[in-house]
Write a protein that holds these residues in place. Structure first.
Motif, PDB file in Angstrom:
ATOM      1  N   GLN A  91       0.853  -1.269   0.197  1.00 46.89           N
ATOM      2  CA  GLN A  91       0.017  -0.044  -0.071  1.00 46.89           C
ATOM      3  C   GLN A  91       1.012   1.139   0.011  1.00 46.89           C
ATOM      4  O   GLN A  91       0.377   1.815  -0.699  1.00 46.89           O
ATOM      5  CB  GLN A  91      -0.810  -0.017   1.221  1.00 46.89           C
ATOM      6  N   GLU A 151      -6.237  -3.740  -4.158  1.00 41.69           N
ATOM      7  CA  GLU A 151      -7.396  -3.353  -5.131  1.00 41.69           C
ATOM      8  C   GLU A 151      -8.413  -2.670  -4.242  1.00 41.69           C
ATOM      9  O   GLU A 151      -8.350  -2.864  -2.975  1.00 41.69           O
ATOM     10  CB  GLU A 151      -7.823  -4.687  -5.566  1.00 41.69           C
ATOM     11  N   LEU A 152      -9.119  -1.979  -4.568  1.00 45.06           N
ATOM     12  CA  LEU A 152     -10.235  -1.065  -4.103  1.00 45.06           C
ATOM     13  C   LEU A 152     -11.439  -2.223  -4.050  1.00 45.06           C
ATOM     14  O   LEU A 152     -11.925  -2.722  -5.176  1.00 45.06           O
ATOM     15  CB  LEU A 152     -10.914  -0.003  -4.768  1.00 45.06           C
ATOM     16  N   PRO A 188      -8.032   1.568  -0.947  1.00 46.36           N
ATOM     17  CA  PRO A 188      -7.667   0.021  -1.538  1.00 46.36           C
ATOM     18  C   PRO A 188      -6.774  -0.493  -0.567  1.00 46.36           C
ATOM     19  O   PRO A 188      -5.610  -0.104  -0.061  1.00 46.36           O
ATOM     20  CB  PRO A 188      -6.819   0.544  -2.776  1.00 46.36           C
TER      21      PRO A 188
END
Ligand SMILES: Cc1cc2nc3c(=O)[nH]c(=O)nc-3n(C[C@H](O)[C@H](O)[C@H](O)COP(=O)(O)OP(=O)(O)OC[C@H]3O[C@@H](n4cnc5c(N)ncnc54)[C@H](O)[C@@H]3O)c2cc1C
Length: 468
Positions: free
Chosen positions: A65, A119-120, A127
């Motif tokens: 992230q 991913e969101l 995300p």
């Protein structure tokens, strides 16, 4: 007080029931904790629903992230989990997930897990769904179990009942059927139930959520609720069972053919939804869980995602939910050059379908969906598109039950808790068969995450328990 005498055919320190993700994590930790472990898997291979999954796991504050510039924190994760769960999930379980998630992420990476992307996904305010390939991942986890050298995996071995010879006493082992032969296995330190959900048990689904009984089912072949029923029979409490929900967008023939089945979500690319009367019946941008509920109220629990060539051109080759071209090649997505011909093909009135599409296009042009208030492609996000360019497409869709996400009451130590709030001695549970963590709804990626985190806790605690 009655004491039954049971004759045992085998003995181990920790007995794990189920070879899905939760069971494998429990087995690894129990073995690493020094225990001799036996894992019973009723099928002839490990995997369960875990191997069929989309492979998204919710972690926060990870290196991936950070590298992608995504600002996430434990607080955000906690808030999102609680919000998705309607604040009805057990706070202590959510806190335990949050406190252990980074350790779980690092542990999986140490084992060799390859996370692909972040991913969101549904319920996330940023995300954080870390994606992996479920087939490779589960093979890696099974290999890690074998590498401990301390786990005996027995296939074709269904646990049938828990043995608690002294009423109110400890769980001593299980009655199992191994390749058809009945036997009893004693667990010196503890039994970990990790037998998955009960989506395939129509009687249980009907008991808790009769309105979901019309869903098609797509999950691991062993999801019969054995684990839930075994613990329930000993007085375990139940949580969240009224919140079971299907997922919209599954073809009615789901599960009838070989290979993997996925829902299709062309509605989030601009398609509309019509029922057998060729009429819209819902704001198509709603969450797929709410669309799942809505379709179950329609004739034959069936609707059609209707779209034009413009939407077709957004088809993806990688994201399963948007692989429209593949669905066409498989014969599941139906296509005709004109809307009239498409109406005939799916057996709805052509004039009504044409009027429905024309009316919808009018709403898009004037920016006001007078019928259902749709304002975007997905939950208010994305520009709506007019549907006007052939060829035309129809994807027959219903709701599919892929997981139950609820069941036995557990505490933060993965101990099974009875209906009076007391732990059932020497009995642990982890994974999809446990209740209380998700509350009213599951946040994407939190089920696999819960398997890892609470499976590890269960395995550690069972191994550390005093042998008897
Ligand atoms: C299509 C699909 C996509 C999904 N995508 C995601 C996702 O991306 N992210 C996410 O977080 N969740 C996802 N889920 C949900 C998630 O995969 C499951 O909730 C999770 O994998 C359950 O893991 P488990 O170990 O608890 O159970 P399972 O993986 O189902 O394992 C249970 C095992 O126990 C065995 N068993 C059952 N009864 C007995 C018995 N009596 N004796 C011995 N063995 C027994 C079963 O055969 C099975 O192998 C998805 C589910 C599906 C079906």
């Amino acid at each position: 007080m009655s004491i039954k005498t049971i004759s045992y055919g085998a003995e181990t320190d920790v007995l794990v029931i189920g070879g899905g993700l939760a069971g494998l994590c429990a087995a690894i930790e129990a073995a690493d904790g020094g225990a001799e472990v036996t894992l019973l898997e009723k099928l002839n291979e490990c995997g369960g629903s875990s191997v069929l999954s989309g492979g998204l796991i919710a972690f926060s504050g990870t290196d991936m992230q950070k590298a992608a510039g995504i600002d996430d924190s434990d607080t955000q994760l906690y808030d999102d989990l609680r919000r998705a769960g309607g604040q009805q999930n057990v706070e202590a379980l959510v806190r335990t997930y949050v406190a252990n998630q980074m350790g779980a992420y690092e542990w999986l990476k140490e084992i060799g897990t390859q996370f692909i992307s972040v991913e969101l996904a549904a319920g996330h305010s940023r995300p954080r769904a870390h994606s992996l390939r479920a087939i490779e991942f589960m093979a890696l986890m099974e290999q890690r179990v074998r590498d401990t050298g301390k786990v005996k995996i027995i296939f074709g071995a269904a646990a049938e009942r828990l043995h608690r010879p002294l009423e109110g006493g400890r769980v001593e082992g299980v009655a199992a059927r191994i390749n058809g032969k009945a036997t009893n296995i004693r667990a010196r330190r503890g039994v970990v139930l990790a037998a998955g959900g009960f989506a395939r048990n129509a009687e249980m689904v009907n008991l808790f959520v009769p309105h979901q009984a019309k869903c098609v089912v797509y999950c691991g072949p062993g999801c019969d609720g054995d684990g839930v029923r075994m613990a329930w029979a000993l007085g375990a409490g139940l949580r969240d069972v009224v919140h079971i929900k299907g997922t919209f967008g599954f073809h009615p023939d789901t599960g009838k053919t070989a290979g993997r089945d996925w829902s299709k979500h062309s509605v989030y690319r601009g398609a509309i939804l019509v029922n057998k009367q060729a009429k819209r019946y819902v704001d198509e941008s709603k969450s797929y869980k709410l669309l799942g509920d809505a379709v179950l109220t329609q004739t034959d629990a069936l609707s059609y995602q209707i779209f034009d060539q413009g939407v077709m051109e957004t088809s993806s080759d990688t994201a399963p939910l948007f692989k429209f071209r593949e669905a066409l090649a498989l014969g599941r997505l139906l296509s005709e050059p004109t809307l009239e011909a498409l109406a005939k093909r799916i057996g709805v009135d052509a004039a009504t379908l044409t009027a429905t599409v024309d009316r919808y296009n009018g709403f898009v042009r004037c920016g006001n969906d007078e019928e259902f208030g749709r304002t975007g492609l997905s939950t208010g996000y994305g520009e709506l598109v007019e549907l006007k360019r052939g060829p035309w497409y129809a994807y027959p869709s219903t709701s599919g039950l892929i997981a139950t996400y609820c069941g036995i009451t557990v505490d933060t130590e993965s101990r099974v808790i009875d209906v009076f709030g007391q732990p059932i001695q020497s009995l642990y549970a982890a994974g999809e068969m446990t209740g209380g963590f998700h509350g009213v709804a599951y946040m994407t990626g939190s089920s696999l995450g819960k398997c890892v985190i609470f499976g590890r806790i269960a395995g550690c605690n069972a191994a550390a328990a005093t042998a008897s």
